[in-house]
Design a protein around this motif. Sequence first.
Motif, short mmCIF file in Angstrom:
data_model
loop_
_atom_site.label_atom_id
_atom_site.label_comp_id
_atom_site.label_asym_id
_atom_site.label_seq_id
_atom_site.Cartn_x
_atom_site.Cartn_y
_atom_site.Cartn_z
N PHE A 266 4.17 -1.75 -9.26
CA PHE A 266 3.97 -3.03 -8.57
C PHE A 266 2.86 -2.90 -7.54
O PHE A 266 2.54 -1.82 -7.07
N TRP A 267 2.28 -4.02 -7.22
CA TRP A 267 1.29 -4.13 -6.15
C TRP A 267 1.60 -5.42 -5.41
O TRP A 267 1.69 -6.47 -6.05
N LYS A 268 1.80 -5.36 -4.15
CA LYS A 268 2.04 -6.49 -3.25
C LYS A 268 3.52 -6.91 -3.25
O LYS A 268 4.08 -7.32 -4.26
N VAL A 269 4.07 -6.80 -2.07
CA VAL A 269 5.49 -7.10 -1.85
C VAL A 269 5.59 -8.20 -0.79
O VAL A 269 4.76 -8.26 0.12
N ALA A 270 6.62 -9.03 -0.92
CA ALA A 270 6.80 -10.15 0.01
C ALA A 270 7.34 -9.63 1.34
O ALA A 270 8.52 -9.80 1.66
N MET A 271 6.48 -8.95 2.08
CA MET A 271 6.89 -8.41 3.38
C MET A 271 5.75 -8.48 4.36
O MET A 271 4.58 -8.56 3.98
N GLN A 272 6.14 -8.44 5.63
CA GLN A 272 5.17 -8.54 6.71
C GLN A 272 5.63 -7.62 7.83
O GLN A 272 6.73 -7.82 8.33
N PRO A 273 4.94 -6.55 8.18
CA PRO A 273 3.69 -6.10 7.57
C PRO A 273 3.97 -5.30 6.30
O PRO A 273 5.12 -5.05 5.99
N GLY A 274 2.90 -4.90 5.60
CA GLY A 274 3.04 -4.00 4.45
C GLY A 274 2.77 -4.63 3.10
O GLY A 274 2.91 -3.96 2.07
N LYS A 275 2.38 -5.89 3.09
CA LYS A 275 2.23 -6.63 1.82
C LYS A 275 1.45 -5.88 0.72
O LYS A 275 1.90 -5.86 -0.43
N TYR A 298 3.85 2.50 8.33
CA TYR A 298 5.15 2.98 8.78
C TYR A 298 6.29 2.15 8.19
O TYR A 298 7.30 2.69 7.72
N VAL A 299 6.13 0.83 8.23
CA VAL A 299 7.17 -0.05 7.70
C VAL A 299 7.37 0.20 6.20
O VAL A 299 8.49 0.20 5.69
N CYS A 300 6.26 0.44 5.49
CA CYS A 300 6.38 0.77 4.06
C CYS A 300 7.07 2.11 3.86
O CYS A 300 7.87 2.28 2.94
N PHE A 301 6.77 3.06 4.74
CA PHE A 301 7.47 4.35 4.64
C PHE A 301 8.97 4.12 4.82
O PHE A 301 9.78 4.61 4.02
#
Length: 398
Positions: A266-275, A298-301
């Motif tokens: 996947f590429w791009k997730v419905a999140m903020q931050p980290g999209k 960090y949030v993606c980690f």
Amino acid sequence: MALLPVADALSRILNSVDRLEQESISLHDALGRVAAKDHKSNLTQPPFAASAMDGYAVRYDDISAPLIVVGESQAGASFTGKMEKGQAVRIFTGAPMVDGADTVVIQENISRVGDEITINDCKQKGSNIRKAGGDFMVDDVLVYSNTIIDARHIALLAAGNVAKIDVYHQPKVAILSTGDELLEVGSEIGPDKIVNSNVPMFMALVKEHGGIPVNLGTAKDTVEDVKNKIAEVKNVDIFVSIGGVSVGDYDIIQDVLKDAGLKVNFWKVAMQPGKPIVYGDFNGIHYFGMPGNPSSAYVCFANFMLPAMCKMQGIVQLGFKTSHAQLEHDLKAGGPRMNYMRAHYKENETGEKWVNATLTQSSANLKTLARSNCLIVRDVDAPQGTIGDLVKIILIKS
Ligand code: AMP
Ligand code: MG
């Protein structure tokens, strides 16, 4: 293309990640490792009935009259004879119980003159004796599978004479940053440049969570340089690149990796931050393409890479623990993406948690991240929050 919901992204990652192999290591190296099986004791502890105090071994039925001290039992050297009626044996903490004795009287409750003792107080037969096996028996499970081994487990396993521990491998993580603007910490900083903070952060995050980081350095934003650097991605379980996953002209890493074998999940997730996060399979290695802004990375980690690392190591809790806290201030309504707000909570004497997210939420801002101890999780289209509302938090600092 619609953005992938966070929960779907996480389940795609976890479905593709398996536990790593196991290895047998010395107990001395086991701190922080995760047990891959139940570990049983090789012996009974205590192996023999022993005195729990310094004092005298006696027969309870004899204690009303003076007794003659006929020997000594010390830790590591027992009294080898048999104690007869009317006799006592001097005994110390941890020393084997004396054949013929059934009670230990503490020395504070005894008067001694020469070899004769008088017992001033002893209320119960069997006092001050640690029974054989009172702690654990041979073959008892000491440490269960999937336990993260800490100092207490090491003591317990040592007491059970377990010298080798079967644990899961630690995930090896290759870390690559990308960007013409990046210089390493300690460099002379010229115009247009910034210091690479993500690589030191990811090196530390990987270590903090049981992995082994491999620093691949920084690639310039050129196809050639990225190609050269990714040729070094071998013999690791995870490959994480930082930066260059968005839609700018210099965000080239995804295309270069695809040419070298990356299958994007996947590429791009419905999140903020980290999209703009990318996840995929790079020639059998789990690939995470993190956005370059440090807080986004960090949030993606926290949401994706940490659960994968935990699963690989056999850790049951897949990522940071969560809790709830009450808002110290109002929050505006959420939008179409999950929002992770860097925040700080305090717990009062009665255990209530109160959380504050008034520091700037710019994803480029590192000071906010370092001052936070949690992330407030705001669902897609969360309603406006009011002071005192309970919100979910991710506990990023224990
Ligand atoms: P990018 O995702 O490459 O567009 O980068 C987004 C922002 O993060 C830019 O302002 C970059 O300068 C910054 N950035 C990218 N990589 C790093 C890094 N390793 N350390 C600190 N900042 C970075
Ligand atoms: Mg960049």
